[in-house]
Design a protein around this motif. Sequence first.
Motif, PDB file in Angstrom:
ATOM      1  N   CYS A 108      58.467  33.850  93.734  1.00 52.30           N
ATOM      2  CA  CYS A 108      57.784  35.047  93.249  1.00 52.30           C
ATOM      3  C   CYS A 108      58.803  35.954  92.581  1.00 52.30           C
ATOM      4  CB  CYS A 108      57.088  35.800  94.397  1.00 52.30           C
ATOM      5  SG  CYS A 108      58.216  36.396  95.690  1.00 52.30           S
ATOM      6  N   SER A 109      58.320  37.003  91.987  1.00 53.31           N
ATOM      7  CA  SER A 109      59.208  37.963  91.339  1.00 53.31           C
ATOM      8  C   SER A 109      58.608  39.353  91.454  1.00 53.31           C
ATOM      9  CB  SER A 109      59.446  37.606  89.865  1.00 53.31           C
ATOM     10  OG  SER A 109      58.224  37.637  89.157  1.00 53.31           O
ATOM     11  N   GLY A 110      59.461  40.336  91.280  1.00 56.88           N
ATOM     12  CA  GLY A 110      59.027  41.725  91.366  1.00 56.88           C
ATOM     13  C   GLY A 110      60.213  42.648  91.160  1.00 56.88           C
ATOM     14  N   PRO A 111      60.011  43.941  91.328  1.00 55.42           N
ATOM     15  CA  PRO A 111      61.125  44.874  91.143  1.00 55.42           C
ATOM     16  C   PRO A 111      62.232  44.629  92.168  1.00 55.42           C
ATOM     17  CG  PRO A 111      59.231  45.983  92.133  1.00 55.42           C
ATOM     18  CD  PRO A 111      58.759  44.633  91.699  1.00 55.42           C
ATOM     19  N   GLU A 112      63.454  44.846  91.734  1.00 52.00           N
ATOM     20  CA  GLU A 112      64.589  44.661  92.642  1.00 52.00           C
ATOM     21  C   GLU A 112      64.646  45.784  93.674  1.00 52.00           C
ATOM     22  OE1 GLU A 112      67.832  44.401  89.860  1.00 52.00           O
ATOM     23  OE2 GLU A 112      67.748  42.208  89.877  1.00 52.00           O
ATOM     24  N   LEU A 161      51.541  43.038  87.183  1.00 50.55           N
ATOM     25  CA  LEU A 161      51.728  41.986  88.163  1.00 50.55           C
ATOM     26  C   LEU A 161      50.631  40.923  88.099  1.00 50.55           C
ATOM     27  CD1 LEU A 161      52.593  44.331  91.173  1.00 50.55           C
ATOM     28  CD2 LEU A 161      54.221  43.055  89.759  1.00 50.55           C
ATOM     29  N   GLU A 162      49.388  41.354  87.975  1.00 54.90           N
ATOM     30  CA  GLU A 162      48.254  40.437  87.947  1.00 54.90           C
ATOM     31  C   GLU A 162      47.165  41.004  87.046  1.00 54.90           C
ATOM     32  OE1 GLU A 162      47.536  38.419  92.133  1.00 54.90           O
ATOM     33  OE2 GLU A 162      47.956  40.545  92.416  1.00 54.90           O
ATOM     34  N   VAL A 163      46.372  40.110  86.457  1.00 54.84           N
ATOM     35  CA  VAL A 163      45.241  40.513  85.620  1.00 54.84           C
ATOM     36  C   VAL A 163      44.071  39.585  85.961  1.00 54.84           C
ATOM     37  CG1 VAL A 163      44.400  40.956  83.292  1.00 54.84           C
ATOM     38  CG2 VAL A 163      46.841  41.182  83.780  1.00 54.84           C
ATOM     39  N   VAL A 213      38.095  44.461  83.635  1.00 56.46           N
ATOM     40  CA  VAL A 213      39.399  43.804  83.674  1.00 56.46           C
ATOM     41  C   VAL A 213      40.266  44.598  84.638  1.00 56.46           C
ATOM     42  CG1 VAL A 213      41.450  43.132  82.389  1.00 56.46           C
ATOM     43  CG2 VAL A 213      39.211  42.965  81.305  1.00 56.46           C
ATOM     44  N   ASN A 214      40.719  43.944  85.698  1.00 53.23           N
ATOM     45  CA  ASN A 214      41.557  44.587  86.699  1.00 53.23           C
ATOM     46  C   ASN A 214      43.025  44.261  86.430  1.00 53.23           C
ATOM     47  OD1 ASN A 214      39.682  45.529  89.309  1.00 53.23           O
ATOM     48  ND2 ASN A 214      38.747  43.983  88.007  1.00 53.23           N
ATOM     49  N   VAL A 215      43.848  45.285  86.421  1.00 57.76           N
ATOM     50  CA  VAL A 215      45.274  45.104  86.141  1.00 57.76           C
ATOM     51  C   VAL A 215      46.070  45.735  87.282  1.00 57.76           C
ATOM     52  CG1 VAL A 215      47.164  45.560  84.538  1.00 57.76           C
ATOM     53  CG2 VAL A 215      44.853  45.197  83.651  1.00 57.76           C
ATOM     54  N   ARG A 216      46.768  44.886  88.027  1.00 60.47           N
ATOM     55  CA  ARG A 216      47.621  45.400  89.097  1.00 60.47           C
ATOM     56  C   ARG A 216      49.019  45.637  88.540  1.00 60.47           C
ATOM     57  NH1 ARG A 216      46.476  45.030  94.224  1.00 60.47           N
ATOM     58  NH2 ARG A 216      45.278  43.101  93.962  1.00 60.47           N
ATOM     59  N   VAL A 217      49.532  46.837  88.751  1.00 59.07           N
ATOM     60  CA  VAL A 217      50.863  47.210  88.275  1.00 59.07           C
ATOM     61  C   VAL A 217      51.712  47.637  89.455  1.00 59.07           C
ATOM     62  CG1 VAL A 217      49.979  47.921  86.016  1.00 59.07           C
ATOM     63  CG2 VAL A 217      50.175  49.606  87.859  1.00 59.07           C
ATOM     64  N   VAL A 218      53.018  47.734  89.243  1.00 54.93           N
ATOM     65  CA  VAL A 218      53.904  48.149  90.321  1.00 54.93           C
ATOM     66  C   VAL A 218      53.522  49.543  90.804  1.00 54.93           C
ATOM     67  CG1 VAL A 218      56.296  48.662  90.963  1.00 54.93           C
ATOM     68  CG2 VAL A 218      55.778  46.707  89.479  1.00 54.93           C
TER      69      VAL A 218
END
Length: 237
Positions: free
Chosen positions: A107-111, A194-196, A203-208
């Motif tokens: 997986c990946s994401g903010p450090e 992160l996800e769409v 349309v759902n958009v998950r952001v940090v």
Amino acid sequence: MTRSAWMGIAALTAVVLSACATLGNPGAPAPEPVAEPVATSATDPSDSSDPSDPSDSTDPPLPPTPAPSALPAAEGAVLGQGTVLQAGDGLPQFCLGAVAESYPPQCSGPEILGWDWGLAEQEETASGVTWGTYAVTGTWDGVMFTPTAAPIPLSLYDAMPFEDPLAGRQGTTSRQELDRLQQEIVDQDRAGVLEVWVEQGFVNVRVVYDDGSLQQRMDDDYGTDVVVVRSALHPVT
């Protein structure tokens, strides 16, 4: 008078009349010679470009305006739930979206800055990767997440209820258009997304993290009540 004499007088008269026609007005200036046109860059017959056609312009095109890439920062403490994963000596990442079900997971994401595995319980290590699932409180500066409290394993965490942005709502945009917009947003690879997915006519958009500015940007791009932005980090109240 003989015939030859009459012919001589006629010839002399013709010469005199011709001279008068040539001299005309002795004081008038002689006509100026007409200059031949000279081809220039503007009148070059070999130049077939149309000055009125913008496509024939030699000016370089202006570059497109880049989409804003900076993510909003949170003013106070925020809480996130997800997988913390560290590969080798790199900084741990806070995976707030999808996680590949491999071993070890991917997986990946903010450090994460200042992470201490000594404070974390229930972590696992395999193939040089250490990970665990946690609820973590910390700060978000728009680039990195910094914990301000010990992480709590999700297996021991009593999750806080968060407001569902789709509660009591049903979008009216056609499914075909929603699918098209979903793919368009994915292809744009916007920072912090992160996800769409499509759900309940949106349309759902998950952001940090979103302070409302990302939702406003989506509304400006696609219209209101089309895209719903969901923040993975929530303010601690």
